[in-house]
Design an enzyme around this catalytic site. Structure first.
Site, PDB file in Angstrom:
ATOM      1  N   TYR A 144      13.106   4.647 -11.004  1.00  0.00           N
ATOM      2  CA  TYR A 144      14.438   3.939 -10.519  1.00  0.00           C
ATOM      3  C   TYR A 144      14.028   2.640 -10.490  1.00  0.00           C
ATOM      4  CZ  TYR A 144      18.180   2.749  -7.089  1.00  0.00           C
ATOM      5  OH  TYR A 144      19.260   2.181  -6.532  1.00  0.00           O
ATOM      6  N   ASP A 239       7.536  -2.726 -12.273  1.00  0.00           N
ATOM      7  CA  ASP A 239       8.240  -2.836 -11.189  1.00  0.00           C
ATOM      8  C   ASP A 239       7.409  -2.248  -9.993  1.00  0.00           C
ATOM      9  OD1 ASP A 239      10.168  -2.430  -9.040  1.00  0.00           O
ATOM     10  OD2 ASP A 239      11.666  -1.317 -10.327  1.00  0.00           O
ATOM     11  N   LYS A 267      11.121  -4.770  -0.846  1.00  0.00           N
ATOM     12  CA  LYS A 267      10.843  -3.866   0.144  1.00  0.00           C
ATOM     13  C   LYS A 267       9.845  -4.840   1.069  1.00  0.00           C
ATOM     14  CE  LYS A 267      12.319   0.434  -1.619  1.00  0.00           C
ATOM     15  NZ  LYS A 267      12.700   0.719  -3.133  1.00  0.00           N
TER      16      LYS A 267
HETATM   17  C1  LIG Z   1      13.815   0.332  -3.994  1.00  0.00           C
HETATM   18  C2  LIG Z   1      13.417   0.225  -5.296  1.00  0.00           C
HETATM   19  C3  LIG Z   1      14.242  -0.591  -6.276  1.00  0.00           C
HETATM   20  C4  LIG Z   1      15.505  -1.276  -5.892  1.00  0.00           C
HETATM   21  O1  LIG Z   1      15.377  -2.057  -4.580  1.00  0.00           O
HETATM   22  P1  LIG Z   1      16.730  -2.574  -3.635  1.00  0.00           P
HETATM   23  O2  LIG Z   1      16.308  -3.236  -2.655  1.00  0.00           O
HETATM   24  O3  LIG Z   1      16.941  -0.763  -3.157  1.00  0.00           O
HETATM   25  O4  LIG Z   1      17.875  -2.867  -4.597  1.00  0.00           O
HETATM   26  C5  LIG Z   1      13.839  -0.970  -7.383  1.00  0.00           C
HETATM   27  N1  LIG Z   1      12.731  -0.440  -8.011  1.00  0.00           N
HETATM   28  C6  LIG Z   1      11.831   0.332  -7.286  1.00  0.00           C
HETATM   29  C7  LIG Z   1      10.751   0.701  -7.806  1.00  0.00           C
HETATM   30  C8  LIG Z   1      12.065   0.698  -5.935  1.00  0.00           C
HETATM   31  O5  LIG Z   1      11.583   1.806  -5.280  1.00  0.00           O
END
Ligand SMILES: *Cc1c(COP(=O)(O)O)cnc(C)c1O
Length: 430
Positions: A144, A239, A267
């Site tokens: 994701y 990511d 995060k």
């Molecule tokens: C949570 C997450 C996102 C998206 O971040 P948001 O702050 O929810 O937009 C993108 N990549 C990874 C790996 C994530 O865990």
């Protein structure tokens, strides 16, 4: 435990907010309950509006590695708030946080702040496309990367194939450049390179996947991705929105040795405030507006209050080098306790730990990719989740989410959670 106030609050929210929530997973629909409404957090605990107290293993889905309402973060935020909430002009905190990040991540020479992980990834993909002058990119099923149009593709089996949108409202035209490969399967990636007519701009991957449960990539797989990118002139994007400052202070990059080109963060970087970031070498970042032609912007980007929270939190994380070993020890103990409870009752379970991140599946198959993850018994998980909640343990309300340990999650809380797991599994198999 009574959830009466939460149940009523959910009903009321449902009237004015779709599904009663502002992000779908919060609705508890995959575990078949209704969500509890949170009144406040205290260190390792959450307290709901009915006054129930839970050990929190969700931590706002990752950001709160210091626990709820950490005193130093709170103080930094309050000081910043008193000076004003936003200026839309440069502030010193942005340079300070950027400097910290550049020092921590070898792969980042320059970084830009945004307001969410979604924005960070969306901008990184645009940067890679603009820099390489190619449209296609490769992503992995089960990873994701936020909800931007071209990234909302993961449906379908593990076969390498051109992406079709997994949400109405995303035109197929916007996902036709998203090539889908299978996690930990290098042949599927090679196939994507072969299928691409005009060249691949980048491969984007969670080097420690946290959105299909917790599935670390094989080191050799990442090495092969690096080699494929080098061979084809594509950029490798890690990511680390979830794993950054979580698996270790450097995320995957503090554990494994494969070097990405672009890194995305989010995060933990905002300690609970909305912050994301992306960064890479100077020469690539120079393509970004206003230095270069690739446009990217944000009214609240680098928000001074959010920067203050990030700085205060990072300062604490850096100050104590034992933090991550302690967190990992606790995560391992938790998973070992869960595993032992399951084994004792012949319930199949596999577990994973990376730093303060943990995951478990009700399955006996070692999980290497999304298809493996789907073999998890999610119906059983739903019941387990409800039992744990009643015993004061707040787990993510989906079996495909990662769990988190915070600095405020004590050894006693871990043991309490293990006892709750033992009892829950016993009750479910009685
Ligand atoms: C949570 C997450 C996102 C998206 O971040 P948001 O702050 O929810 O937009 C993108 N990549 C990874 C790996 C994530 O865990």
């Amino acid at each position: 435990m009574s959830y009466n106030k939460s149940k009523l609050a959910f009903k009321e929210a449902y009237q004015v907010i779709p599904g009663g929530v502002d992000s779908p997973v919060r609705a508890f629909s995959s575990v078949g309950g209704t969500p509890v409404f949170i009144e406040r957090g205290e260190g390792g605990h959450l307290i709901d509006i009915d006054g129930n107290r839970y050990i929190d293993f969700v931590q706002s889905w990752g950001p709160l590695i210091l626990g709820h309402a950490d005193k130093d973060v709170e103080k930094a935020v309050i000081e910043a708030v008193k000076k004003g909430l936003s200026f839309g002009a440069p502030t010193l905190n942005e340079t300070d946080l950027a400097t910290e990040i550049v020092e921590i991540f070898e792969s980042i020479e320059k970084v830009r702040f945004v307001s969410s992980g979604t924005e960070a990834v969306m901008s990184a993909i645009r940067l890679a496309r603009g820099y390489t002058k190619r449209d296609d990119f490769i992503k992995f099923t089960g990873c994701y990367h936020g909800h931007a149009d071209s990234l909302l593709v993961q449906a379908g089996s593990g076969m390498a194939t051109f992406g079709s949108p997994s949400s109405p409202g995303v035109p197929a035209d916007l996902t036709k450049h998203t090539l889908l490969a299978t996690y930990n399967d290098i042949e599927s990636v090679k196939k994507c390179f072969e299928q691409s007519e005009n060249g691949v701009s980048s491969i984007i991957i969670e080097p420690i996947a946290g959105n299909m449960g917790l599935v670390p990539a094989d080191e050799t797989f990442l090495e092969e991705l690096r080699a494929l990118c080098d061979k084809h002139g594509a950029l490798l994007i890690f990511d680390e929105v979830m794993s950054g400052f979580r698996a270790s202070i450097r995320g995957y990059q503090g554990i494994g040795s494969v070097k990405p080109d672009i890194v995305t963060l989010g995060k933990v970087i905002g300690a609970g405030m909305p912050v994301g970031a992306f960064g890479t070498r100077k020469e690539i970042m120079a393509e970004l507006s206003p230095e270069g032609p690739i446009y990217q912007a944000g009214t609240l980007s680098g928000n001074p209050v959010a920067m203050a929270a990030g700085l205060a939190s990072l300062k604490k994380l850096k100050a104590d080098p034992t933090i991550y070993t302690t967190l990992e020890k606790r995560a391992k103990r938790l998973m070992q306790g869960f595993q032992a409870s399951a084994d004792a009752l012949n319930i199949p379970m596999v577990t994973n730990v990376r730093g303060s991140m943990f995951g478990f599946y009700f399955s006996d198959k070692v999980v290497k990719n999304f298809d493996d993850a789907l073999e998890n018994n999610s119906e059983f998980f739903g019941k387990f989740h409800g039992k744990m909640l009643e015993k004061g343990v707040y787990l993510a309300c989906s079996s495909y989410e990662t769990g988190f340990i915070s600095v405020a999650t004590s050894d006693e809380m871990i043991e309490e959670a293990i006892r709750a797991c033992e009892e829950s599994l016993k009750e479910l198999t009685a």
